[in-house]
Design a protein around this motif. Structure first.
Motif, PDB file in Angstrom:
ATOM      1  N   VAL A  72       0.913  -1.114  -0.308  1.00 54.01           N
ATOM      2  CA  VAL A  72       0.443  -0.155   0.016  1.00 54.01           C
ATOM      3  C   VAL A  72       1.280   1.454   0.125  1.00 54.01           C
ATOM      4  CG1 VAL A  72      -0.971   1.656   1.964  1.00 54.01           C
ATOM      5  CG2 VAL A  72      -1.655  -1.239   0.845  1.00 54.01           C
ATOM      6  N   PRO A  82      -4.197   2.810  -4.119  1.00 49.16           N
ATOM      7  CA  PRO A  82      -4.257   1.227  -3.633  1.00 49.16           C
ATOM      8  C   PRO A  82      -5.541   1.399  -2.913  1.00 49.16           C
ATOM      9  CG  PRO A  82      -3.309   1.652  -2.353  1.00 49.16           C
ATOM     10  CD  PRO A  82      -3.133   3.037  -3.370  1.00 49.16           C
ATOM     11  N   ILE A  84      -8.324  -2.272  -0.717  1.00 48.47           N
ATOM     12  CA  ILE A  84      -7.570  -3.724  -0.798  1.00 48.47           C
ATOM     13  C   ILE A  84      -8.828  -4.337  -0.411  1.00 48.47           C
ATOM     14  CG2 ILE A  84      -6.592  -5.276   1.201  1.00 48.47           C
ATOM     15  CD1 ILE A  84      -5.047  -2.916   2.593  1.00 48.47           C
ATOM     16  N   SER A 120      -3.608   1.288   7.238  1.00 49.01           N
ATOM     17  CA  SER A 120      -3.277   1.694   5.966  1.00 49.01           C
ATOM     18  C   SER A 120      -4.226   2.830   6.152  1.00 49.01           C
ATOM     19  CB  SER A 120      -4.130   0.672   5.049  1.00 49.01           C
ATOM     20  OG  SER A 120      -5.101  -0.041   5.046  1.00 49.01           O
TER      21      SER A 120
END
Length: 328
Positions: A72, A82, A84, A120
């Protein structure tokens, strides 16, 4: 039972040969399923954005979560946005995909997705159908590349790159497929992957060695950073708990006791409070901590870790991604 199999797969046990008929059945079904996708008899769904699959060929925790977080950050540094997707193991969510953020209940979304979202800050969706989870992410318009946490054997999902993570200490056990051994696919499957990562131990051949760099200790209850005090007790409910205990030993910490739990364990206050009294510190992984925050005691701590893979891996990953996207 899980621990017995893990030890038998590593050390060998004659009783495993009783599972040979099931081993043949597993291999036959796996090869048939793979062939159906290869021949186009079962459709592969290609998404409108690149997909990077981070997976492995063996069961148990190999260290995929730190790799996903590392990718990431690498992609963000190179101008990508990005997102996920994950299966959400350990969660009780329905078959319908759901978006996950840092406040999501890990009992619904799973412990690893909650950790990934928390660390993230990127869009994340879980669901048994990874295609539906990816499509849910894409509706936000904030994602131009998707990282699949696990899913190497989810052949319905088309992928741009495959990154395989190998446990550098356990490697491939006895080399047999399930249930005689820990392998989901044969070792030769790794030759089809774009990049190989060795988590700990000694990297072989083209594998990139990954180390885990610990950060400062944090209180599980969220009250901030602080070093553990007094007698130290450790616990871990991950794919391979001894890896966490070994990390603590490498940090120079002496443990009075260590407790290994099943991966994705559903913890409760009644289960964990007896492990450490007020003059002791209970140490756990960040993955465990996301499930314990609501009932954590002041003397419970977790250790955040981050993957370190080096400039050579970064260069090869970005080069291979560009070549795939350019059709090279």
């Amino acid at each position: 039972m899980q621990r017995w199999f893990e030890q038998a797969w590593q050390q060998g046990h004659p009783l495993l040969w009783l599972l040979l008929p099931l081993n043949w059945l597993f291999i036959a079904l796996s090869q048939l399923r793979r062939a159906l996708f290869s021949l186009g008899l079962k459709p592969v769904v290609t998404l409108p954005v690149p997909v990077v699959v981070v997976g492995n060929i063996s069961v148990g925790g190999n260290g995929k979560t730190p790799v996903v977080l590392y990718l990431v950050e690498l992609l963000q540094r190179n101008g990508y946005q990005p997102g996920i997707i994950s299966r959400g193991y350990g969660g009780d969510a329905s078959a319908q995909p759901m978006l996950v953020n840092a406040q999501s209940d890990p009992r619904l979304c799973g412990d690893e997705p909650r950790l990934l979202a928390q660390r993230s800050g990127v869009p994340l969706a879980v669901g048994a159908d990874r295609i539906a989870a990816a499509q849910l992410l894409l509706t936000s318009g904030e994602v131009d590349i998707i990282i699949s946490d696990d899913g190497m054997q989810h052949y319905r999902l088309g992928r741009t790159l495959e990154v395989a993570v190998i446990d550098g200490q356990r490697r491939f056990g006895n080399g047999h497929r399930l249930p005689m051994g820990p392998l989901r696919e044969p070792i030769s499957r790794l030759q089809q992957c774009d990049l190989l990562i060795c988590n700990g131990g000694r990297a072989h051949g083209a594998e990139h060695r990954m180390t885990l760099e610990p950060s400062d200790w944090q209180r599980v209850d969220g009250s901030g950073a602080e070093a553990p005090q007094g007698e130290l007790i450790a616990m871990a409910g991950i794919g391979h708990p001894p890896r966490f205990f070994q990390t603590l030993a490498e940090l120079g910490l002496s443990l009075s006791a260590s407790h290994g739990f099943a991966d994705h364990m559903a913890y409760s206050s009644a289960l964990l409070q007896p492990l450490a009294h007020a003059q002791q510190s209970l140490l756990m992984t960040e993955k465990d901590a996301v499930k314990c925050r609501d009932f954590a005691q002041p003397n419970w701590y977790y250790l955040p870790v981050s993957a370190s893979l080096g400039a050579t891996f970064d260069s090869q990953f970005m080069t291979q991604l560009k070549e795939k996207l350019d059709g090279v």
